[in-house]
Design an enzyme around this catalytic site. Structure first.
Site, mmCIF file in Angstrom:
data_model
loop_
_atom_site.group_PDB
_atom_site.id
_atom_site.type_symbol
_atom_site.label_atom_id
_atom_site.label_comp_id
_atom_site.label_asym_id
_atom_site.label_seq_id
_atom_site.Cartn_x
_atom_site.Cartn_y
_atom_site.Cartn_z
ATOM 1 N N ASP A 86 8.983 -15.586 57.817
ATOM 2 C CA ASP A 86 7.874 -15.255 56.922
ATOM 3 C C ASP A 86 7.401 -16.484 56.158
ATOM 4 O OD1 ASP A 86 9.864 -15.685 55.026
ATOM 5 O OD2 ASP A 86 9.852 -13.634 54.242
ATOM 6 N N GLU A 119 10.164 -18.554 55.047
ATOM 7 C CA GLU A 119 11.033 -19.083 56.099
ATOM 8 C C GLU A 119 12.355 -18.318 56.160
ATOM 9 O OE1 GLU A 119 10.648 -23.286 55.021
ATOM 10 O OE2 GLU A 119 8.902 -23.358 56.345
ATOM 11 N N GLU A 136 6.759 -26.311 42.009
ATOM 12 C CA GLU A 136 6.752 -25.168 42.921
ATOM 13 C C GLU A 136 7.061 -23.881 42.171
ATOM 14 O OE1 GLU A 136 8.328 -24.797 47.355
ATOM 15 O OE2 GLU A 136 9.998 -24.769 45.926
#
Length: 371
Positions: free
Chosen positions: A166, A169, A323
């Site tokens: 997905d 990962e 992130e």
């Protein structure tokens, strides 16, 4: 809690653009993160496609075009590989995961040399959506990118329904609704630009994706993380905006956005999924922007601004966006394990900056005449 002014939000957009173009490789690739150990030296179609959309919205056609040139070259060099895969399927063979196209590439367009969770089809659909959207926005011909477009389309025609990793990962054994949504969005976007045979196939596959998700990808009235799962995922809003698998005026769209907000949104920051242990399971900048983008499209401007303000508060003193952030960790005991393995959280993450540009543009914070 004080809010950022329009001028401050606009300044963060200027910085986001500067971070992206400063780190863009000479060949056109957008590095995922220039200093993070596991990402350094690689470019993903997924990250890059959204980053290019933010850059395109900012008005920088040169940088976005260079990225699309790079992808076109990377995919064009894999025409023979895709043809071999298609021939194997025609013979009734199922190619091994290791034979499939990768999800990330080195800056020169090669495959990575170290092991990775590589078989992911979402990025190929995302790039089709991104390049077509960019060309339409700026009145550009798709001819310079047609080779790559046809390679990506042919690849997706053959493998759209195969289980793969997905967005995060994980779970190669599942068929993920967000992956199916990305493929749907790419094929619907590009279909009018394809030759008749490919156009017919693209629309047929898109219809099959919609039927499959309707039959197996809905739980408790909302889209599910993968077919048959009862859970949600922070990537699911992309199935509404921008990929249009579910129209915004469909009750399923509202239920999905509400479920993501209920289960994964804390004070404007959005988690990936409730079982996430990566760096303790923090809140992701890009997912906050994605949900905010959807809220803006739904007409909830206040809700969208809430997410934009949250993102601005996560910026470092120099304006760089990470992130994820650790304010509301889902599984805090796992964070140190990842720091020991890969170092501190990826910062700056170009995808975070690209998504900020998208949401800022959606809310009228930036002009497309900046670059």
């Amino acid at each position: 809690m004080s809010e950022f002014s329009v001028e401050q939000l606009r300044a963060l957009a200027v910085h986001s653009h500067a971070v992206i173009v400063a780190n863009q490789h000479d060949g056109g690739a957008y590095p995922a993160a220039p200093t993070f150990s596991a990402y350094r030296g690689y470019a993903w179609l997924r990250d890059g496609s959204f980053t290019a959309e933010g850059i395109s919205r900012y008005g920088d056609t040169t940088s976005a075009g260079r990225f699309h040139d790079w992808v076109n070259d990377v995919l064009g060099r894999r025409r023979d590989q895709v043809d071999d895969l298609l021939a194997a399927v025609a013979r009734g063979k199922q190619p091994a995961v290791e034979q499939m196209l990768p999800t990330r590439f080195t800056f020169d367009g090669s495959n990575g040399s170290d092991p990775w969770w590589d078989f992911q089809t979402d990025g190929y659909g995302m790039w089709l959506w991104s390049v077509v959207t960019h060309a339409a926005r700026h009145g550009l011909s798709l001819d310079p990118w047609r080779t790559g477009i046809e390679v990506a389309a042919d690849y997706l025609f053959a493998f759209w329904d195969r289980p793969c990793y997905d967005w995060w990962e994980e779970h190669v054994e599942q068929r993920h609704v967000s992956t199916l949504g990305a493929i749907y969005g790419g094929l619907i976007a590009v279909a009018p630009e394809l030759d008749e045979e490919r156009r017919t196939t693209a629309l047929k596959v898109a219809a099959e994706i919609r039927s499959l998700v309707a039959a197996e990808g809905i739980s408790r009235g909302h889209l599910s993380k993968w077919l048959g799962s009862p859970h949600v995922d922070g990537s699911l809003p992309a199935c509404v905006v921008p990929f249009g698998l579910v129209p915004m005026d469909d009750s399923l769209a509202g239920a999905t956005l509400d479920a993501v907000a209920r289960d994964l949104d804390v004070d404007g920051g959005v988690h990936r999924f409730t079982a996430d242990v990566f760096y303790g399971g923090g809140q992701w900048i890009l997912l906050s922007a994605l949900l905010g983008w959807n809220l803006a499209a739904r007409g909830d401007t206040d809700g969208a601004h809430r997410h934009l303000q949250w993102i601005a508060r996560q910026a470092l003193d120099n304006g760089d966006l990470p992130e994820q952030v650790p304010h509301h960790l889902l599984h805090p005991d796992s964070r140190d394990e990842w720091i020991a393995r890969w170092g501190e959280v990826a910062t700056p993450l170009l995808w975070s900056h690209g998504m900020y540009l998208i949401l800022a543009d959606e809310l009228g914070i930036i002009s497309r005449d900046n670059a």
